[in-house]
Design a protein around this motif. Structure first.
Motif, PDB file in Angstrom:
ATOM      1  N   CYS A 105      28.763 -49.403  -8.212  1.00  0.00           N
ATOM      2  CA  CYS A 105      29.260 -48.748  -7.591  1.00  0.00           C
ATOM      3  C   CYS A 105      28.385 -47.199  -8.484  1.00  0.00           C
ATOM      4  O   CYS A 105      28.639 -47.979  -9.439  1.00  0.00           O
TER       5      CYS A 105
ATOM      6  N   HIS B 214      29.446 -44.863  -9.023  1.00  0.00           N
ATOM      7  CA  HIS B 214      30.696 -43.737  -9.255  1.00  0.00           C
ATOM      8  C   HIS B 214      31.680 -44.657 -10.371  1.00  0.00           C
ATOM      9  O   HIS B 214      31.596 -44.523 -11.453  1.00  0.00           O
ATOM     10  N   ASN B 215      31.834 -45.280  -9.492  1.00  0.00           N
ATOM     11  CA  ASN B 215      32.579 -46.814 -10.604  1.00  0.00           C
ATOM     12  C   ASN B 215      34.146 -45.992 -11.415  1.00  0.00           C
ATOM     13  O   ASN B 215      33.937 -46.785 -12.561  1.00  0.00           O
ATOM     14  N   ALA B 216      34.016 -44.689 -11.222  1.00  0.00           N
ATOM     15  CA  ALA B 216      35.327 -44.443 -11.726  1.00  0.00           C
ATOM     16  C   ALA B 216      36.585 -44.158 -10.951  1.00  0.00           C
ATOM     17  O   ALA B 216      37.574 -43.020 -11.188  1.00  0.00           O
ATOM     18  N   CYS B 217      37.199 -44.539  -9.704  1.00  0.00           N
ATOM     19  CA  CYS B 217      38.637 -44.523  -9.203  1.00  0.00           C
ATOM     20  C   CYS B 217      39.491 -44.933 -10.056  1.00  0.00           C
ATOM     21  O   CYS B 217      39.531 -46.231 -10.446  1.00  0.00           O
TER      22      CYS B 217
ATOM     23  N   PHE C 285      42.187 -46.640  -9.527  1.00  0.00           N
ATOM     24  CA  PHE C 285      42.538 -47.217  -8.874  1.00  0.00           C
ATOM     25  C   PHE C 285      41.542 -49.029  -8.827  1.00  0.00           C
ATOM     26  O   PHE C 285      42.550 -49.907  -7.779  1.00  0.00           O
ATOM     27  N   CYS C 286      40.836 -49.058  -8.471  1.00  0.00           N
ATOM     28  CA  CYS C 286      39.612 -49.621  -8.018  1.00  0.00           C
ATOM     29  C   CYS C 286      38.981 -50.611  -9.575  1.00  0.00           C
ATOM     30  O   CYS C 286      38.789 -49.803 -10.132  1.00  0.00           O
TER      31      CYS C 286
ATOM     32  N   MET D   9      36.577 -53.568  -8.301  1.00  0.00           N
ATOM     33  CA  MET D   9      36.390 -54.365  -7.323  1.00  0.00           C
ATOM     34  C   MET D   9      34.314 -54.806  -8.540  1.00  0.00           C
ATOM     35  O   MET D   9      34.285 -55.226  -8.433  1.00  0.00           O
ATOM     36  N   TYR D  10      33.686 -53.155  -8.993  1.00  0.00           N
ATOM     37  CA  TYR D  10      32.790 -53.637  -9.337  1.00  0.00           C
ATOM     38  C   TYR D  10      32.618 -52.987 -10.558  1.00  0.00           C
ATOM     39  O   TYR D  10      31.342 -52.721 -10.769  1.00  0.00           O
TER      40      TYR D  10
ATOM     41  N   ARG E  38      29.571 -38.614  -1.809  1.00  0.00           N
ATOM     42  CA  ARG E  38      28.549 -37.619  -2.234  1.00  0.00           C
ATOM     43  C   ARG E  38      27.054 -38.246  -1.512  1.00  0.00           C
ATOM     44  O   ARG E  38      26.548 -37.293  -1.630  1.00  0.00           O
TER      45      ARG E  38
ATOM     46  N   GLU F 298      40.439 -42.733   1.531  1.00  0.00           N
ATOM     47  CA  GLU F 298      41.551 -42.935   0.210  1.00  0.00           C
ATOM     48  C   GLU F 298      43.091 -42.161   0.799  1.00  0.00           C
ATOM     49  O   GLU F 298      44.768 -43.104   0.896  1.00  0.00           O
TER      50      GLU F 298
ATOM     51  N   LYS G  51      38.583 -39.596  -7.558  1.00  0.00           N
ATOM     52  CA  LYS G  51      37.552 -39.764  -6.406  1.00  0.00           C
ATOM     53  C   LYS G  51      36.150 -39.954  -6.259  1.00  0.00           C
ATOM     54  O   LYS G  51      35.811 -40.370  -5.892  1.00  0.00           O
TER      55      LYS G  51
HETATM   56  S1  SF4 Z   1      37.029 -46.991  -5.183  1.00  0.00           S
HETATM   57 FE1  SF4 Z   1      34.469 -46.777  -3.953  1.00  0.00          FE
HETATM   58  S2  SF4 Z   1      33.724 -45.052  -5.079  1.00  0.00           S
HETATM   59 FE2  SF4 Z   1      36.118 -45.663  -6.123  1.00  0.00          FE
HETATM   60  S3  SF4 Z   1      35.551 -46.933  -7.993  1.00  0.00           S
HETATM   61 FE3  SF4 Z   1      35.642 -48.201  -5.729  1.00  0.00          FE
HETATM   62  S4  SF4 Z   1      33.845 -48.832  -5.006  1.00  0.00           S
HETATM   63 FE4  SF4 Z   1      33.151 -47.169  -6.054  1.00  0.00          FE
END
Ligand code: SF4
Length: 303
Positions: free
Chosen positions: A32, A34-37, A39-40, A42-43, A116, A142, A154
Motif C-alpha cells: 500500500c 500509504h501503509n500508515a493507518c 489500525f492496519c 495488512m501490508y 487520494r 473507515e 488515514k
Molecule cells: S487501511 Fe488501507 S490505506 Fe490504510 S494502511 Fe491499510 S491498506 Fe493502506
C-alpha cells in the motif's frame, strides 16, 4: 468458479473483500502506498512496488488455462494488493489491455481504491477507466468523524472522501464502502454511528461493509492500547454504533453488509427491505450482551 490460489505466484498474504470470494484475484502491485493507518497491519511486511511482469503473465496464462478446462470464462477480476488504483490511468489502461489479451470475456475489473488515488485522476481519466471495465471499487471510508480519521492517520477527511466518490459516480463507476465499528474508541459509539450514516447517505455507495475494529500486534494502535492512549469500545457500544448506522440510513437500495467474521452479530440485507429484521437481531444481541463475558468468550484473531 473459485480459483485455488495455490496454483498462482503470489507475493505475501492475500487480502480481498469477502464479497470478492468468487472473483479471480490478480496481483499487479504489492503493498500500500500509504501503509500508515494506525489500525492496519495488512501490508506492513512489504514496500509498495509493481509485481514482476513475468509473474503477472504466468498468473494470467494459468487463469486462461483453468478457465479453458472448465469452460468458464473469467468475467470478473479483482486486482491486488491494496493500492492498484494508485497507478496512473495510462499504466492501468496498459495493464487492463494486457489482461484482456488472456481473458477476453472480462466484464468487471474491481480493486481497492484510496481516496487520494481517485484525486490524482482527472474526470476524463475516470471515464476512460470506466469504459475499460473498471467498476465496483472498494473504498475504506473507515469513519465519518474527521478527528478519528486524523488520529488514525488515514490521510483523508470525510469531505474529501465524499467529493471523490461523487466524481466516481459521475464517471459511471460504482463503489463499495468499508467502515470500522469501534474506531472512535470508548464513549464515541453513538456519535460515530450518526456520523457514519450521514456520510454514507451523502456518498451513496452501492454497498456498505461494516467490520469491527480488531487490534492486531504490529500496528501503532496496539501500542496506543498498551500505553493507555486508546481505550477500546465494549461490545454493547459496538452494537449501538451498528444499530445507529442502520437506523439512520436513507438509501433503500443500499446493500448493508455487516456479515464480517469480526462482527458478533452478522446481518446482511438491503436497507429498504431488510432493515426491520436486521435491527431486531442487533437489538436482541444488545439486550443479551455483557461486555466482560463477551470479552472473554469472543476472540477476534485474524481478518
Ligand atoms: S487501511 Fe488501507 S490505506 Fe490504510 S494502511 Fe491499510 S491498506 Fe493502506
Amino acid at each position: 468458479m473459485r480459483f485455488n490460489m495455490d496454483n498462482f505466484r503470489i507475493e505475501g498474504t492475500i487480502y480481498r473483500p469477502p464479497v470478492e470470494a468468487d472473483t479471480f484475484l490478480l496481483q499487479i502491485t504489492a503493498g500500500c502506498t500509504h501503509n500508515a493507518c494506525r489500525f492496519c497491519t495488512m501490508y506492513r511486511e512489504k514496500d509498495f512496488h509493481l509485481i514482476d511482469e513475468s509473474d503477472v503473465r504466468f498468473n494470467l496464462m494459468e487463469a486462461q488455462r483453468i478457465s479453458g478446462i472448465y469452460k468458464k470464462p473469467v468475467k470478473r477480476i479483482f486486482l491486488m494488493d491494496g493500492d492498484v488504483f494508485s497507478l496512473s490511468a495510462d499504466k492501468l489502461e496498459a495493464k487492463i489491455k494486457e489482461i484482456r489479451m488472456y481473458l477476453p470475456e472480462l466484464e468487471v475489473i474491481s480493486m481497492y481504491a484510496a481516496v487520494r488515488s481517485i484525486k490524482t485522476k482527472s474526470d476524463e481519466d475516470l471515464r476512460r477507466l470506466q469504459e475499460l471495465g473498471v467498476n465496483d471499487l472498494h473504498i475504506g471510508y473507515e469513519s465519518g468523524l474527521d478527528d478519528v480519521l486524523a488520529a488514525m492517520n488515514k490521510g483523508t477527511t470525510v469531505e474529501d472522501c465524499i467529493t471523490q466518490v461523487q466524481r466516481l459516480k459521475r464517471a459511471g463507476i460504482r463503489h463499495n464502502a468499508t467502515m470500522i465499528l469501534g474506531l472512535g474508541g470508548k464513549g464515541r459509539g453513538e456519535e460515530s454511528g450518526l456520523a457514519a450514516a450521514e456520510m454514507i447517505n451523502r456518498a451513496e455507495p452501492q454497498m456498505v461493509r461494516l467490520m469491527t475494529l480488531s487490534i492486531f500486534d504490529g500496528c501503532e494502535l496496539a501500542e496506543d492500547v498498551k500505553n493507555g492512549r486508546f481505550e477500546e469500545a465494549g461490545e454493547k457500544e459496538i452494537l449501538t454504533e451498528e444499530k445507529t448506522i442502520l437506523e439512520n440510513l436513507e438509501l433503500p437500495e443500499l446493500h448493508f453488509w455487516a456479515n464480517h467474521i469480526l462482527n458478533s452479530t452478522p446481518v446482511a440485507g438491503y436497507v429498504g427491505q431488510d432493515r426491520e429484521w436486521m435491527l431486531e437481531r442487533i437489538e436482541k444481541s444488545l439486550e443479551k450482551v455483557d461486555d466482560e463475558t463477551f470479552k472473554k468468550s469472543f476472540k477476534r484473531l485474524h481478518l
